[in-house]
Design an enzyme around this catalytic site. Structure first.
Site, PDB file in Angstrom:
ATOM      1  N   GLU A 155      22.091  39.575  20.240  1.00  0.00           N
ATOM      2  CA  GLU A 155      21.137  38.787  19.859  1.00  0.00           C
ATOM      3  C   GLU A 155      20.944  38.542  18.219  1.00  0.00           C
ATOM      4  OE1 GLU A 155      17.323  40.218  21.556  1.00  0.00           O
ATOM      5  OE2 GLU A 155      17.977  40.127  23.537  1.00  0.00           O
ATOM      6  N   GLU A 260      22.471  40.225  31.927  1.00  0.00           N
ATOM      7  CA  GLU A 260      21.079  40.873  32.300  1.00  0.00           C
ATOM      8  C   GLU A 260      20.564  39.695  33.061  1.00  0.00           C
ATOM      9  OE1 GLU A 260      19.057  41.541  28.527  1.00  0.00           O
ATOM     10  OE2 GLU A 260      21.040  42.289  27.527  1.00  0.00           O
TER      11      GLU A 260
END
Length: 368
Positions: A155, A260
């Site tokens: 991220e 995810e």
């Protein structure tokens, strides 16, 4: 060698004759790419014993949901904690599963001491680089040869394609990504290395990540795959943009991983977006409409949405090496407490009793 080939043929024929109910996701989907799940400490220690049979039957790959993040591995400088991570790795090894490490460099769930000096002031660039290097060399080195691949950086890019203004970026600059991949490769030259992020269907974010991948590869730095966190909703992301990102990342010369995967089927506040873990909103009954169960029409839409995504993954199997759901059962999913604590969420393929939802059988049929 001949006997091994014969055994493989016999096992394949046997799996084809098994009724679908006797097969797991890994028996069908696993022939195309790894079928993984993020698992937690209770599951690796046996405290959540109900999950063990489901994990073993349906998944051939596991990812540590939390125990390998920096705050768990090195809560204080130089004080590494191995027990939980060792149990996680051994859980996979004992079952012949592929084990993935998550995560080495992230702005969240990283102790504050990483970014401060002894007086509480911001660490210097040199100090933070040295701490990053020590952490990566120690953690990756400790599990060398036992972990197939690592989420090296997580991220780092905002949805608009700009760099996240994390302490890593503010103190070191954009080169922290390159350094992290260099250190990880130094620690285990045989391990695969990945970049992982959410909202990867956003065109601006897609292009920035492609730029980073191309830059790393141009410098001869190992990067094997881009992880597309896929915390989806019932109406988002755009399927066209989602597939466009798969094609774009593959065109950069890396594989694609769905890392995810889950479905956010609950209503959310207007300002909610992405998968930034720091988002936190006050509980409201209106935002928790399914405490007593799902209406038939919502259940049907969830079923259809799961099939939509697995149909896409089948079309792109030449580009994908792993699909990983973020958790095993609805009961233990992080979405029960994010972004609103205490809700009843339905984001995964197995219900609160670890029973497969009806769509699991259809996914197996689709891939069989």
């Amino acid at each position: 060698m001949k006997n091994k080939r014969v055994l493989c043929v016999l096992l394949t024929l046997a799996s084809m004759l098994l009724p679908v109910g006797a097969q797991g996701l890994k028996d069908a989907v696993g022939k195309h790419f790894l079928m993984g799940a993020a698992i937690n400490v209770d599951q690796t220690t046996g405290k959540d014993s109900l999950s063990t049979a489901t994990i073993t039957k349906h998944f051939n790959c596991i990812v540590a949901e939390n125990c390998m993040k920096p705050e768990g591995m090195q809560p204080a400088e130089g004080k590494f904690k191995w027990r939980k991570a060792e149990r996680f790795v051994k859980f996979g090894e004992d079952r012949g599963m592929t084990v993935i490490g998550h995560v080495l460099v992230w702005h969240s769930q990283t102790p504050d001491w990483f970014f401060k000096d002894a007086n509480g002031n911001p660490a210097t660039k040199e100090q933070l680089i040295e701490r990053m290097k020590t952490h990566i060399l120690t953690v990756v080195g400790h599990f060398k040869g036992r972990i197939k691949g690592w989420d090296v950086v997580n991220e780092a890019i905002e949805d608009d394609g700009t760099y996240r203004q994390s302490p890593w970026y503010q103190i070191i600059g954009p080169e922290y990504i390159e350094l992290a991949f260099r250190f990880a490769h130094e620690a285990d030259p045989d391990a695969e290395l990945y970049y992982n992020d959410y909202s990867m269907s956003n065109p601006a974010k897609r292009e920035k990540v492609c730029e980073i991948v191309r830059d790393l590869k141009a410098k001869g730095i190992r990067i094997d795959a881009v992880g597309m966190q896929s915390h989806h909703g019932l109406t988002w992301p755009s399927m066209a943009d989602y597939e466009a990102s798969m094609n774009a990342f593959a065109a950069c010369g890396v594989k694609v991983m769905i890392t995810e995967l889950d479905l956010n089927v609950l209503p959310n506040p207007d300002s909610f977006g992405g998968a930034e873990v720091s988002q936190n909103f006050e509980y409201n009954e209106r935002m928790d409409p399914y405490k007593k169960g799902l209406p038939a029409d919502v259940e049907r839409r969830i079923h259809e949405r799961w099939l939509e995504f697995f149909q896409i993954y089948k079309r792109h199997e030449h580009q994908i090496t792993r699909v990983c759901v973020w958790g095993v059962s609805d009961a233990q999913s992080w979405m029960n407490d994010w972004p609103i604590k205490g809700r009843t969420a339905y984001p995964l393929l197995f219900d609160r009793q670890y029973q497969p939802k009806a769509v699991v059988k259809e996914i197996i049929h689709l891939y069989k």
